[in-house]
Design a protein around this motif. Sequence first.
Motif, PDB file in Angstrom:
ATOM      1  N   ARG A 276       4.835  -2.196  31.482  1.00  0.00           N
ATOM      2  CA  ARG A 276       3.900  -2.169  32.613  1.00  0.00           C
ATOM      3  C   ARG A 276       2.498  -1.708  32.214  1.00  0.00           C
ATOM      4  O   ARG A 276       1.734  -1.246  33.047  1.00  0.00           O
ATOM      5  N   LYS A 277       2.195  -1.804  30.934  1.00  0.00           N
ATOM      6  CA  LYS A 277       0.815  -1.468  30.528  1.00  0.00           C
ATOM      7  C   LYS A 277       0.068  -2.774  30.297  1.00  0.00           C
ATOM      8  O   LYS A 277      -0.088  -3.230  29.180  1.00  0.00           O
ATOM      9  N   TRP A 278      -0.372  -3.375  31.401  1.00  0.00           N
ATOM     10  CA  TRP A 278      -0.983  -4.691  31.280  1.00  0.00           C
ATOM     11  C   TRP A 278      -2.472  -4.603  30.979  1.00  0.00           C
ATOM     12  O   TRP A 278      -3.168  -3.750  31.533  1.00  0.00           O
TER      13      TRP A 278
ATOM     14  N   GLU B 266       2.925  -4.783  39.883  1.00  0.00           N
ATOM     15  CA  GLU B 266       3.787  -3.614  40.120  1.00  0.00           C
ATOM     16  C   GLU B 266       4.872  -3.962  41.131  1.00  0.00           C
ATOM     17  O   GLU B 266       6.037  -3.619  40.945  1.00  0.00           O
TER      18      GLU B 266
ATOM     19  N   GLN C 101      -3.037  -5.420  39.755  1.00  0.00           N
ATOM     20  CA  GLN C 101      -2.062  -4.402  39.366  1.00  0.00           C
ATOM     21  C   GLN C 101      -0.966  -4.281  40.434  1.00  0.00           C
ATOM     22  O   GLN C 101       0.212  -4.237  40.124  1.00  0.00           O
TER      23      GLN C 101
ATOM     24  N   CYS D 260       7.707  -6.834  32.522  1.00  0.00           N
ATOM     25  CA  CYS D 260       7.926  -5.544  33.176  1.00  0.00           C
ATOM     26  C   CYS D 260       8.349  -4.443  32.215  1.00  0.00           C
ATOM     27  O   CYS D 260       8.667  -3.334  32.639  1.00  0.00           O
TER      28      CYS D 260
ATOM     29  N   CYS E 263       7.508  -6.103  39.572  1.00  0.00           N
ATOM     30  CA  CYS E 263       8.350  -5.388  38.627  1.00  0.00           C
ATOM     31  C   CYS E 263       9.239  -4.351  39.323  1.00  0.00           C
ATOM     32  O   CYS E 263      10.352  -4.080  38.869  1.00  0.00           O
ATOM     33  N   ASP E 264       8.753  -3.782  40.437  1.00  0.00           N
ATOM     34  CA  ASP E 264       9.624  -2.909  41.225  1.00  0.00           C
ATOM     35  C   ASP E 264      10.849  -3.683  41.698  1.00  0.00           C
ATOM     36  O   ASP E 264      11.982  -3.223  41.590  1.00  0.00           O
TER      37      ASP E 264
END
Length: 408
Positions: free
Chosen positions: A117-119, A94, A90, A114, A97-98
């Motif tokens: 973000r609910k992987w 994260e 995660q 991204c 994607c940030d």
Amino acid sequence: MDTEDEEEANGKMAMTMDDSSGDDCIDRCEEECGSEAWRIACCSRVGRICIMTIFVIFMYLLLSALQFSEPAKLGGEPEVRQGINLTRAQEVLESLCDAYDQGKVSGDSCNRLCFSRKWTITDYYEGNKIAVIIKDGGQNAVYKSSKPFFSQFPQPDFSMSNDDFSNKVVDLINDELRLGWPKHYRRHLMETLWPTLLRTKGEEMSRADRHSLYSLISQPEFILFRVLPLTRVTPKIIGTCGHLYQTESLVAFRMKGYYTNLKAKILVHLMGTLKLLYEFLDEPLQWCDVRFDNLGLSADYPKRFVLMDGDMVYTRSKLNSLLEGRPCQNDEDCRIGDCTSRCTANLTCSQRSNGNLEVFCEKLVNKLFNNNWSKNNKYLTACRDTGRNITQRLNELRLAWSWNLSDV
Ligand SMILES: *[C@@H]1O[C@H](CO)[C@@H](O)[C@H](O)[C@H]1NC(C)=O
Ligand SMILES: *[C@@H]1O[C@H](CO)[C@@H](O)[C@H](O)[C@H]1NC(C)=O
Ligand SMILES: *[C@@H]1O[C@H](CO)[C@@H](O)[C@H](O)[C@H]1NC(C)=O
Ligand SMILES: *[C@@H]1O[C@H](CO)[C@@H](O)[C@H](O)[C@H]1NC(C)=O
Ligand SMILES: *[C@@H]1O[C@H](CO)[C@@H](O)[C@H](O)[C@H]1NC(C)=O
């Protein structure tokens, strides 16, 4: 390094050919019923259920193995491999994607990766490289990289002109593959590496684009998969985001029990792969980590295995540049995985001394066929006929390929 984990993470579901499943049942029957087990088994209810179960399991294994199909997992929760560090996976996504949201990285997979973000992370491996597998709309998306975080990769010199940057990229690719890519083809190479350029003809690459591409081309496996898809034995790259590249999802090939009637089919798959290695441009591609574990099945290719792991796959020039001149005491010092060379009189290594055929025979074909081989099978004689040297055997094998495997 835990190779089992790595393979799981590299591809995904394992296709296991295991013939032990029915044994328990037979044992129990035999314990309960003694020497007349079979006669009783046929008459008693428990016995019949036993036989039915064995039959069903056998048919299932046979069919799933024969079709090389993924085990059907319809509906239900996706299976998450036990013992993986989901927090870590995660964290890796994260942080990427940030950086994407801040405009620091780019890539054609970023938007999808991204967006919410609910992987649903089903697998994660971290060792000499990382791999994350995400369940995405019923499909497995495999993302790989040599390091977890974007900040761990080198930065390009952002003050370079577009042309200078392209030239630098060509130099780096040539250094890795040693195929002598000419500078005047650099635009084509750039479009291969960064396909977005095809849609934005003439536009310069942004800072995020350059930084992302630069992180990708510091990874030999990315270069191999992206630049040499014409090998047709490596997984396709579906997209990239920052330093992560998304590869085609493969079914890992596992062999435990040996079904005689499957061997012929496996042999054809092996030969398809070997043929393509030899057919690669003018110089055969050198595979130095030959194992059944490293073979995957791709839905697109019915007659070949795909190499799941590109870490020890080299062009011949690259491999020889790694071997030749390397200081040595003995031949053992002149070995890269399965690729051997000799320690010469002046204590430096020679070029590669064995070939793909020898290693395929030793590590795959002979294991599969033990001592049971037929003279009529040209593929097997290529491995067993000691009367002729390897050059002659390879030539005969090429002839057999051109008849029987022209369509691989
Ligand atoms: C999992 O990853 C997190 C974040 O990197 C780390 O703090 C934690 O120690 C890891 N857990 C295990 C069991 O390795
Ligand atoms: C070592 O010998 C090989 C031929 O045996 C030759 O090609 C190579 O240049 C020599 N290397 C050195 C460092 O002298
Ligand atoms: C060898 O292969 C043949 C068929 O090709 C098979 O009938 C025979 O049982 C095998 N023998 C052994 C020892 O596996
Ligand atoms: C090649 O094809 C011929 C005819 O189709 C067949 O008889 C032969 O067994 C095949 N050889 C191999 C090695 O599969
Ligand atoms: C293999 O044998 C052929 C013909 O007998 C010969 O011309 C060739 O040099 C040999 N190759 C090797 C590597 O020994």
